[in-house]
Write a protein that holds these residues in place. Structure first.
Motif, PDB file in Angstrom:
ATOM      1  N   TYR A   1       2.307 -29.080  30.056  1.00  0.00           N
ATOM      2  CA  TYR A   1       2.023 -27.712  29.599  1.00  0.00           C
ATOM      3  C   TYR A   1       3.153 -26.753  29.917  1.00  0.00           C
ATOM      4  O   TYR A   1       3.372 -25.779  29.177  1.00  0.00           O
ATOM      5  CB  TYR A   1       0.686 -27.212  30.145  1.00  0.00           C
ATOM      6  CG  TYR A   1      -0.455 -27.681  29.286  1.00  0.00           C
ATOM      7  CD1 TYR A   1      -0.769 -27.034  28.103  1.00  0.00           C
ATOM      8  CD2 TYR A   1      -1.202 -28.799  29.631  1.00  0.00           C
ATOM      9  CE1 TYR A   1      -1.789 -27.484  27.289  1.00  0.00           C
ATOM     10  CE2 TYR A   1      -2.221 -29.259  28.826  1.00  0.00           C
ATOM     11  CZ  TYR A   1      -2.516 -28.593  27.648  1.00  0.00           C
ATOM     12  OH  TYR A   1      -3.520 -29.036  26.840  1.00  0.00           O
TER      13      TYR A   1
ATOM     14  N   LYS B   1       6.872 -22.751  23.200  1.00  0.00           N
ATOM     15  CA  LYS B   1       6.153 -21.658  22.536  1.00  0.00           C
ATOM     16  C   LYS B   1       6.849 -20.315  22.760  1.00  0.00           C
ATOM     17  O   LYS B   1       6.768 -19.435  21.905  1.00  0.00           O
ATOM     18  CB  LYS B   1       4.702 -21.588  23.019  1.00  0.00           C
ATOM     19  CG  LYS B   1       3.855 -22.784  22.646  1.00  0.00           C
ATOM     20  CD  LYS B   1       3.711 -22.965  21.156  1.00  0.00           C
ATOM     21  CE  LYS B   1       2.650 -22.052  20.592  1.00  0.00           C
ATOM     22  NZ  LYS B   1       2.413 -22.259  19.166  1.00  0.00           N
TER      23      LYS B   1
ATOM     24  N   GLU C   1       0.334 -19.786  25.286  1.00  0.00           N
ATOM     25  CA  GLU C   1      -0.433 -19.069  24.263  1.00  0.00           C
ATOM     26  C   GLU C   1       0.117 -17.668  24.034  1.00  0.00           C
ATOM     27  O   GLU C   1      -0.026 -17.121  22.946  1.00  0.00           O
ATOM     28  CB  GLU C   1      -1.912 -18.983  24.656  1.00  0.00           C
ATOM     29  CG  GLU C   1      -2.645 -20.304  24.630  1.00  0.00           C
ATOM     30  CD  GLU C   1      -2.825 -20.882  23.239  1.00  0.00           C
ATOM     31  OE1 GLU C   1      -2.741 -20.136  22.249  1.00  0.00           O
ATOM     32  OE2 GLU C   1      -3.031 -22.103  23.147  1.00  0.00           O
ATOM     33  N   MET C   2       0.762 -17.100  25.034  1.00  0.00           N
ATOM     34  CA  MET C   2       1.339 -15.760  24.898  1.00  0.00           C
ATOM     35  C   MET C   2       2.644 -15.786  24.101  1.00  0.00           C
ATOM     36  O   MET C   2       3.117 -14.752  23.649  1.00  0.00           O
ATOM     37  CB  MET C   2       1.579 -15.147  26.282  1.00  0.00           C
ATOM     38  CG  MET C   2       0.308 -14.875  27.043  1.00  0.00           C
ATOM     39  SD  MET C   2       0.620 -14.200  28.679  1.00  0.00           S
ATOM     40  CE  MET C   2       1.066 -12.520  28.242  1.00  0.00           C
ATOM     41  N   GLY C   3       3.230 -16.962  23.940  1.00  0.00           N
ATOM     42  CA  GLY C   3       4.457 -17.081  23.164  1.00  0.00           C
ATOM     43  C   GLY C   3       5.604 -16.278  23.762  1.00  0.00           C
ATOM     44  O   GLY C   3       5.752 -16.204  24.985  1.00  0.00           O
TER      45      GLY C   3
ATOM     46  N   ASP D   1      -3.704 -24.566  33.631  1.00  0.00           N
ATOM     47  CA  ASP D   1      -4.259 -23.467  32.835  1.00  0.00           C
ATOM     48  C   ASP D   1      -3.289 -22.293  32.755  1.00  0.00           C
ATOM     49  O   ASP D   1      -3.164 -21.662  31.703  1.00  0.00           O
ATOM     50  CB  ASP D   1      -5.595 -22.992  33.415  1.00  0.00           C
ATOM     51  CG  ASP D   1      -6.724 -23.997  33.217  1.00  0.00           C
ATOM     52  OD1 ASP D   1      -6.547 -24.968  32.440  1.00  0.00           O
ATOM     53  OD2 ASP D   1      -7.784 -23.823  33.855  1.00  0.00           O
TER      54      ASP D   1
ATOM     55  N   GLU E   1      -0.626 -23.218  30.279  1.00  0.00           N
ATOM     56  CA  GLU E   1      -1.187 -23.156  28.930  1.00  0.00           C
ATOM     57  C   GLU E   1      -1.343 -21.703  28.476  1.00  0.00           C
ATOM     58  O   GLU E   1      -0.991 -21.349  27.340  1.00  0.00           O
ATOM     59  CB  GLU E   1      -2.534 -23.875  28.868  1.00  0.00           C
ATOM     60  CG  GLU E   1      -3.128 -23.897  27.475  1.00  0.00           C
ATOM     61  CD  GLU E   1      -4.443 -24.647  27.392  1.00  0.00           C
ATOM     62  OE1 GLU E   1      -4.827 -24.996  26.253  1.00  0.00           O
ATOM     63  OE2 GLU E   1      -5.089 -24.875  28.433  1.00  0.00           O
ATOM     64  N   ASP E   2      -1.852 -20.856  29.338  1.00  0.00           N
ATOM     65  CA  ASP E   2      -2.032 -19.441  28.991  1.00  0.00           C
ATOM     66  C   ASP E   2      -0.693 -18.775  28.695  1.00  0.00           C
ATOM     67  O   ASP E   2      -0.585 -17.971  27.763  1.00  0.00           O
ATOM     68  CB  ASP E   2      -2.762 -18.694  30.105  1.00  0.00           C
ATOM     69  CG  ASP E   2      -4.223 -19.092  30.229  1.00  0.00           C
ATOM     70  OD1 ASP E   2      -4.755 -19.782  29.324  1.00  0.00           O
ATOM     71  OD2 ASP E   2      -4.845 -18.721  31.254  1.00  0.00           O
TER      72      ASP E   2
ATOM     73  N   TRP F   1       5.537 -27.365  27.087  1.00  0.00           N
ATOM     74  CA  TRP F   1       4.943 -26.800  25.874  1.00  0.00           C
ATOM     75  C   TRP F   1       5.083 -25.284  25.860  1.00  0.00           C
ATOM     76  O   TRP F   1       5.447 -24.685  24.838  1.00  0.00           O
ATOM     77  CB  TRP F   1       3.475 -27.227  25.782  1.00  0.00           C
ATOM     78  CG  TRP F   1       2.757 -26.627  24.628  1.00  0.00           C
ATOM     79  CD1 TRP F   1       2.800 -27.048  23.321  1.00  0.00           C
ATOM     80  CD2 TRP F   1       1.869 -25.509  24.661  1.00  0.00           C
ATOM     81  NE1 TRP F   1       1.993 -26.243  22.555  1.00  0.00           N
ATOM     82  CE2 TRP F   1       1.415 -25.296  23.344  1.00  0.00           C
ATOM     83  CE3 TRP F   1       1.416 -24.665  25.668  1.00  0.00           C
ATOM     84  CZ2 TRP F   1       0.530 -24.272  23.014  1.00  0.00           C
ATOM     85  CZ3 TRP F   1       0.543 -23.646  25.337  1.00  0.00           C
ATOM     86  CH2 TRP F   1       0.096 -23.454  24.030  1.00  0.00           C
ATOM     87  N   ALA F   2       4.807 -24.654  26.995  1.00  0.00           N
ATOM     88  CA  ALA F   2       4.904 -23.190  27.088  1.00  0.00           C
ATOM     89  C   ALA F   2       6.338 -22.731  26.831  1.00  0.00           C
ATOM     90  O   ALA F   2       6.552 -21.730  26.127  1.00  0.00           O
ATOM     91  CB  ALA F   2       4.425 -22.708  28.452  1.00  0.00           C
TER      92      ALA F   2
END
Length: 191
Positions: free
Chosen positions: A85, A92, A59-61, A52, A55-56, A88-89
């Motif tokens: 993740y 991002k 999401e903040m890029g 998590d 992932e968070d 992925w982060a």
């Protein structure tokens, strides 16, 4: 009278700019504190909390650029979902995560989890690290048994700047891939 009014307006504008700037600094400090608290969670004993947190951060890029080194370390997590993740982060976050290029390349070529391999290839394309750091891994990714790894490796090779010259022949060969998505990605990568 006019001079006094004009001076008052200038002072008011200066105060307004100072207040807006101060709010921006305060918000940046809050974002940085949030990024660091999430980065600490990447080492939590609970795999779900680690996942998590990654992932968070994703999401903040680009705002999560302060956690690049911790996300890079999370690529070594024993849990495949956490590694997924973390990669992925990094993607991002974008170009500010370029220092993680070699670590992503290593996971592209060595990770047993195909989901991690394909996200690593995608992330490399998003962060655009030096071609010398990732080119060989991406050309190897073109030969992976999983089509998504091949597809994202082709796309990432096409996005590298400056181009990876040794990647041209493998991309030409990938045009004949049995999967049309991979073949299309190779054509687009070649320009």
């Amino acid at each position: 009278m006019m001079k006094s009014s004009y001076r008052w307006m200038r002072v008011s504008c200066a105060v307004a700019v100072l207040m807006i700037t101060s709010v921006g600094w305060a918000q940046n400090a809050q974002v940085d504190a949030h990024v660091q608290s999430l980065a600490k969670l990447l080492k939590d004993e609970d795999a779900k909390k680690r996942r998590d947190a990654a992932e968070d951060l994703g999401e903040m890029g680009p705002a999560a650029a302060g956690a690049v080194s911790q996300l890079q370390a999370a690529l070594a997590d024993k849990n495949g979902t956490v590694r997924h993740y973390a990669a992925w982060a990094l993607g991002k976050i974008g170009p500010e995560a370029a220092p993680a290029g070699k670590a992503l390349a290593s996971h592209l070529t060595n990770d047993m989890d195909s989901g991690v391999r394909h996200i690593a290839a995608w992330a490399i394309g998003e962060i655009n690290p030096p071609a010398t750091d990732v080119g060989r891994a991406l050309t190897k990714g073109l030969r992976d048994r999983e089509k998504m790894v091949r597809k994202f490796s082709a796309q990432a090779l096409g996005s590298l700047y400056p181009p990876y010259q040794l990647g041209v022949k493998p991309l030409v060969d990938a045009i004949d891939d049995k999967d049309p998505e991979v073949a299309h990605s190779a054509i687009v990568a070649l320009g």
